[in-house]
Motif scaffolding. Structure first.
Motif, short mmCIF file in Angstrom:
data_model
loop_
_atom_site.label_atom_id
_atom_site.label_comp_id
_atom_site.label_asym_id
_atom_site.label_seq_id
_atom_site.Cartn_x
_atom_site.Cartn_y
_atom_site.Cartn_z
N TRP A 369 -29.30 47.49 -45.93
CA TRP A 369 -28.35 47.05 -46.95
C TRP A 369 -29.02 46.22 -48.04
CZ3 TRP A 369 -24.16 49.53 -47.65
CH2 TRP A 369 -23.52 50.14 -46.57
N SER A 370 -30.11 45.55 -47.71
CA SER A 370 -30.86 44.82 -48.74
C SER A 370 -31.47 45.80 -49.74
CB SER A 370 -31.96 43.99 -48.09
OG SER A 370 -31.42 43.00 -47.24
N ALA A 373 -28.71 47.03 -51.96
CA ALA A 373 -28.29 45.99 -52.91
C ALA A 373 -29.30 45.85 -54.05
CB ALA A 373 -28.13 44.66 -52.18
#
Length: 429
Positions: A369-370, A373
Motif C-alpha cells: 500500500w505504500s 500511495a
C-alpha cells in the motif's frame, strides 16, 4: 529473510553463442544511434521535431548500452559498491543533458529554469514511478513462490530490503534533509555544490566497505548476463568498448537533444518546460527502469530497489552538486545557479517526496500500500499545476512522512547513523 528470491544460476553457454547474441543486440542499438552521429558530423538540423526524434533515439540506445555494460561489470566488481556504480553509470545520460542545461544557463539566462526542471522531474519520476514499479512486480512474482510454499504469505504484501541497504537509506535520509536548504536559499551556491560532491565521494567510499548480507553473488540476467558469461578477456574488452561507444554517442547527442526539447515545445505548441522535465527523464532513465524491472521479474526485488535507491543518492549528491559548477563554467556568476519561484516550488516538492520515500523504507520494509500511495501522489502532481497546489502537495508529503517516521521511529537512529558506523557494527545488522 528478505523477499529476494534466488533463481537458479544461469549455465555458462559457449562463448561464441554468447558473443553472437550480444553483438546482435548491440548492433541494433548502434544502428539506432547512427543517424544521430551522421546528423552531428554533417551538421544537419532539418527541424526541431526531427532532431528530437533522432537524437532522443540515440540517447536511449546509448543508455541501453551503458546499462548492459554497467550491469555486466558486476561480474568483476561485487557487493554494494557494484550497485552504487551501476546506479551512477545508468543515469549518466541524464547527467549529460542536465549539465548541458546548467552550462548553457551560464551565458543564456533563459536556460536557468531547464537545469533544475530536468533534475526535479527525473528525481520524482524515479521515486514516484520507479520505486512502486519494482515493488509491485516483486510482490506479484512472489505469489508463485508463496503458492509453492518456499516463501511466507507476507511476501506478497511486503518487500523486505537487505540489511546492507541501511547505509544507502541513511545517506538518502541525510541528503533529503539537506535538500530543504535549496528552496530556503533560493539558489544552489557553489559552496553547497562542493558539499554535495564531497558527500558523494564519502558515499562511494562507504559503499565499497559494505559486504553483501548473504555473501553470495547475485545472478546477472538478460543481455548483461550474456556479456558476463563471455570469457574474461572478451568480456572486459566488450564492456570497455560499450562504455566508450555509448559515452561518445551521449556526449555528441546531449546538446542537440537538449536544444531540440526546448525548440520542439514551441513547434508543437507544448510547454517546453514540461518536455524538459518529463520527456527527457523518460528517455534517459528508461534503461535503468528496465534493468530494475528485470531484477524484480527474476525474484531479486532487493537488488532492484537497491539500484533505484542508489540512483536517488547519486542524483541528490553528484548531480545537484555539479549543477552550480557547470553554471559557473558556462559563464555564470560564482554565486551559483539561481532559482526562480517555480524552481523553488519544484525543489520543495521533490525534497518532500524524497523525505516521504525515506520514511517508507527506513524500516527496511516496503509495503504494497505504500507503493500504491507513492504512485498515486506522483500522479496527482500532473493535475496540480498551480503554485498553491504544489505547496499543498509538498505539505501532504511532509505530514505523511512525519506519520510514517513516528510509526518507524525505532529505525530512525540506526539508519541515519549507518553511514558513519563500521560495517561490522550491530546497527547495520
Amino acid at each position: 529473510m528478505t523477499n529476494t528470491l534466488s533463481p537458479a544460476p544461469a549455465r555458462d553457454l559457449p562463448a561464441s553463442r554468447m558473443g553472437a547474441s550480444a553483438w546482435g543486440r548491440i548492433a541494433i542499438c548502434i544502428a539506432i544511434a547512427l543517424p544521430a552521429v551522421v546528423f552531428r558530423v554533417g551538421g544537419f538540423a532539418p527541424n526541431p521535431v526531427v532532431d528530437l526524434l533522432v537524437f532522443g533515439a540515440a540517447v536511449v540506445a546509448a543508455s541501453f548500452l551503458l546499462a548492459w555494460a554497467a550491469e555486466a561489470a558486476q561480474k568483476d566488481i561485487a557487493g554494494a559498491l557494484a550497485i552504487a556504480i551501476l546506479a551512477l553509470i545508468a543515469v549518466l545520460p541524464e547527467y549529460a543533458v542536465d549539465l548541458y542545461y546548467a552550462f548553457r544557463s551560464g551565458y543564456d539566462p533563459s536556460y536557468e529554469q531547464f537545469a533544475a526542471a530536468n533534475m526535479t522531474g527525473s528525481n520524482r519520476l524515479l521515486l514516484g514511478f520507479g520505486w512502486p514499479l519494482v515493488v509491485i512486480i516483486s510482490l506479484l512474482v512472489a505469489r508463485r513462490f508463496v503458492r509453492a510454499g518456499s516463501l511466507p504469505a507476507s511476501a506478497t504484501r511486503v518487500l523486505e530490503l537487505s540489511r546492507s541497504s541501511r547505509v544507502d537509506i541513511g545517506f538518502l535520509a541525510l541528503l533529503a534533509v539537506i535538500a530543504f536548504l535549496i528552496p530556503l536559499m533560493g539558489s544552489i551556491p557553489m559552496w553547497f555544490g562542493f558539499v554535495l560532491l564531497a558527500a558523494f565521494v564519502v558515499y562511494l567510499w562507504r559503499a565499497s566497505k559494505v559486504s553483501d548480507d548473504d555473501g553470495e553473488d547475485e545472478e546477472i540476467v538478460g543481455m548483461a548476463g550474456n556479456i558476463a558469461s563471455m570469457p574474461q578477456r572478451a568480456r572486459r574488452w566488450t564492456i570497455v568498448a560499450l562504455f566508450v561507444v555509448a559515452a561518445a554517442v551521449i556526449l555528441s547527442s546531449a546538446e542537440p537533444f537538449a536544444d531540440a526539447l526546448v525548440e520542439s515545445g514551441s513547434a508543437l505548441g507544448i510547454d517546453s518546460y514540461f518536455l524538459v522535465q518529463w520527456l527527457a527523464p523518460l528517455a534517459t532513465e528508461a534503461p535503468e527502469f528496465i534493468v530494475a524491472a528485470l531484477f524484480a521479474l527474476r525474484g531479486m526485488g532487493g537488488a532492484a530497489i537497491g539500484t533505484l535507491i542508489a540512483s536517488k543518492v547519486n542524483q541528490w549528491s553528484l548531480l545537484v552538486g555539479s549543477l552550480p559548477i557547470a553554471h559557473v563554467l558556462g559563464g555564470g556568476t560564482t554565486g551559483g545557479l539561481p532559482l526562480d519561484s517555480r524552481q523553488v516550488e519544484e525543489f520543495m516538492l521533490t525534497a518532500s517526496q524524497t523525505l516521504l520515500g525515506v520514511a517508507i523504507i527506513i524500516a527496511l520494509r516496503f509495503h504494497r500500500w505504500s507503493a500504491i500511495a507513492l504512485a498515486a501522489l506522483f500522479a496527482v502532481q500532473f493535475f496540480v499545476t498551480d503554485t498553491n497546489g504544489r505547496w499543498v502537495l509538498s505539505i501532504v508529503h511532509l505530514v505523511a512522512a512525519l506519520v510514517v517516521f513516528w510509526i518507524n521511529r525505532r529505525d530512525i537512529l540506526p539508519t541515519i547513523t549507518a553511514p558513519f558506523r563500521r560495517p561490522s557494527s550491530p546497527a547495520l545488522r
